[in-house]
Design an enzyme around this catalytic site. Structure first.
Site, short mmCIF file in Angstrom:
data_model
loop_
_atom_site.label_atom_id
_atom_site.label_comp_id
_atom_site.label_asym_id
_atom_site.label_seq_id
_atom_site.Cartn_x
_atom_site.Cartn_y
_atom_site.Cartn_z
N LYS A 22 65.66 2.25 -15.69
CA LYS A 22 66.01 0.86 -15.35
C LYS A 22 64.77 0.02 -15.15
CE LYS A 22 66.95 -0.28 -10.99
NZ LYS A 22 66.17 -1.49 -10.60
N ASN A 23 63.82 0.55 -14.37
CA ASN A 23 62.65 -0.24 -14.00
C ASN A 23 61.66 -0.42 -15.15
OD1 ASN A 23 63.58 -0.62 -11.40
ND2 ASN A 23 62.54 1.19 -10.61
N ARG A 94 65.45 -8.99 -8.87
CA ARG A 94 64.09 -9.53 -8.79
C ARG A 94 63.49 -9.84 -10.15
NH1 ARG A 94 62.06 -9.47 -3.88
NH2 ARG A 94 59.87 -9.41 -4.51
N ASP A 119 67.52 -5.43 -3.60
CA ASP A 119 67.90 -4.65 -2.43
C ASP A 119 67.31 -5.23 -1.16
OD1 ASP A 119 69.43 -2.79 -3.82
OD2 ASP A 119 67.69 -1.56 -4.30
N ASP A 309 61.67 5.17 -3.86
CA ASP A 309 63.06 5.28 -4.30
C ASP A 309 63.59 6.71 -4.25
OD1 ASP A 309 63.28 2.60 -4.69
OD2 ASP A 309 63.12 2.64 -6.86
N VAL A 331 55.91 1.69 1.89
CA VAL A 331 56.02 0.71 0.80
C VAL A 331 56.89 -0.47 1.20
CG1 VAL A 331 56.70 0.37 -1.61
CG2 VAL A 331 55.65 2.53 -0.90
#
Length: 444
Positions: A22-23, A94, A119, A309, A331
């Protein structure tokens, strides 16, 4: 809003294929806007964030053909029709903020993007983005509804040092620098594997871009681009999630397409608590090896550290590991709130505002609950929970898979669709028993 009824007591066994990251996919789609040439992306997951990014690109003028069965997207943006991103994309994820860099590169006269969402795991301020763009010659302003940026003299290469290796800021500055005049150097840049995938994509497109191990990225401005055909890297978060679920339930699952080199910190930590895995040429098999052992200090960090994550699902493993373990989230300052949901299920965990590790992080002097101690082993009981964010959502599903006393009702499961392709069918194919429900919003 969606919900799921999750039955406990299952053992996950079988094989599952991990999807494209996804990222990475979402950022590559944005990067395609830099060029007027055709770009082909393969191994594309049909998930919420990708669907949203495709619609965002279409709204700006991109011509997109998506063969979902083949997992291939062909995107071509000969012209940017709009330099103002529609408010319909406000506060949903984002991705819109990355359009500041990408659109400024093609529309230096001015762009407008809406407020970002994503999130609720901390402030995730955008100062690093704006300060870097201003060093490249842009002027950025916020009016309460969105962000306006312009580079009247065009973007000009610069020497930029990030105060913190922010992933989003690094991506934004890379995108802005691709069409900037001259050379740009980004120091203290994030070097996550998704950023390296973005760099590979841009190199294929004709951009002269390099990176060093000292967190330096060098980019020379480019005006002529090539067509690109690019395979998206597998999703290391999804792969780890299914691996953790296999170990947690006492099962054995082969995760096809999982790549060891993308998951080294996770695999090391999993083995340190007794989790089993075996690496093959086509994926990684995860399995219950022995009773899990706690007593570890899990500290999240930027790459090559333990990914933030991975932290939330891993906490469920620690609740079933003998002994007390520490989590230190460095983070995102507000990412441990989901532990209250696990406490409701019976997990024995405590939240702390101070740094619980050998080194202080940037939140040491802030009033943020960014550390925790988890005591195991504690049996979990079925409960009703509301998912606060994407990765906490998978953690709650994992916990429900081993919970006693009837099915758990997990609400807000549409957040899982943002990052996990076909997650219900995948888990059920491994032996889980999950039923999707549609609840009246009033019930929330």
């Amino acid at each position: 809003m969606a919900a799921a009824e999750v039955f406990g007591g299952c053992v996950l066994e079988g094989s599952v294929r991990v999807s494209g990251a996804k990222n990475s996919t979402t950022k590559l789609l944005v990067a395609s806007l830099l060029s007027d040439r055709k770009c082909v992306l393969r191994n594309v997951p049909d998930i919420g964030d990708v669907r949203l990014t495709v619609e965002l690109c279409r709204s700006l003028g991109s011509i997109v053909h998506w063969d979902k069965q083949a997992e291939v997207i062909e995107i071509h943006t000969p012209e940017i029709h709009m330099s103002e991103v529609s408010a319909q994309f406000s506060r949903v994820n984002r991705i819109p903020i990355l359009l500041l860099g990408a659109l400024l590169a093609r529309c230096p006269e001015g762009v407008v993007v809406p407020c970002v969402g994503g999130d609720a795991i901390g402030e995730r301020t955008l100062n690093f983005h704006f300060e870097g763009l201003e060093q490249l010659g842009a002027k950025v302003a916020y009016d309460g509804h969105g962000y306006q940026a312009a580079a009247p003299k065009g973007l000009i290469g610069a020497y930029i040092t990030l105060p913190y290796p922010s992933v989003g800021a690094t991506e934004n500055l890379i995108l802005a620098s691709v069409r900037a005049q001259g050379r740009t150097i980004i120091k203290n840049a994030a070097l996550e594997v998704e950023i390296l995938d973005l760099i590979l994509f841009l190199q294929k497109a004709g951009v002269e871009i390099t990176t060093d191990n000292d967190r330096t990225i060098e980019i020379f401005g480019c005006e002529d681009f090539y067509e690109v055909d690019h395979w998206v890297i597998p999703d290391k978060i999804e792969a780890a999630s299914f691996g953790m679920a296999a170990v947690l339930t006492g099962g054995r699952v082969f995760v096809e397409n999982a790549e060891q080199h993308l998951m080294i910190p996770f695999l090391k930590t999993l083995r340190s608590i007794g989790g089993g895995f075996s690496v093959t040429e086509t994926g990684i098999e995860f399995f219950y090896n022995e009773p899990l052992k706690g007593g570890v200090v899990l500290e999240t960090d930027v790459h090559p550290g333990f990914l933030t994550d991975w932290q939330q699902p891993f906490s469920v493993l620690l609740s079933q590991a003998e002994g007390s373990s520490v989590i230190h989230e460095t983070v995102h300052e507000n990412r441990l709130g989901y532990l209250r949901g696990l406490q409701k299920m019976g997990a024995n965990c405590e939240l702390f505002y101070q740094c619980l590790s050998s080194k202080a992080c940037r939140y040491a002097t802030g009033n943020f609950p960014h550390s925790a101690i988890i005591h195991g082993v504690t049996p979990l009981k079925a409960s009703q929970l509301v998912i606060p964010d994407l990765r906490a959502g998978f953690a709650y599903i994992m916990a429900a898979l081993i919970a006693e006393g009837g099915p758990s009702l997990i609400k807000n499961t549409q957040l899982l669709d943002r990052g996990y392709y076909n997650w219900v069918d995948k888990l059920n194919s491994l032996g889980a028993k999950i039923h999707l429900l549609s609840l009246d919003p009033v019930a929330f």
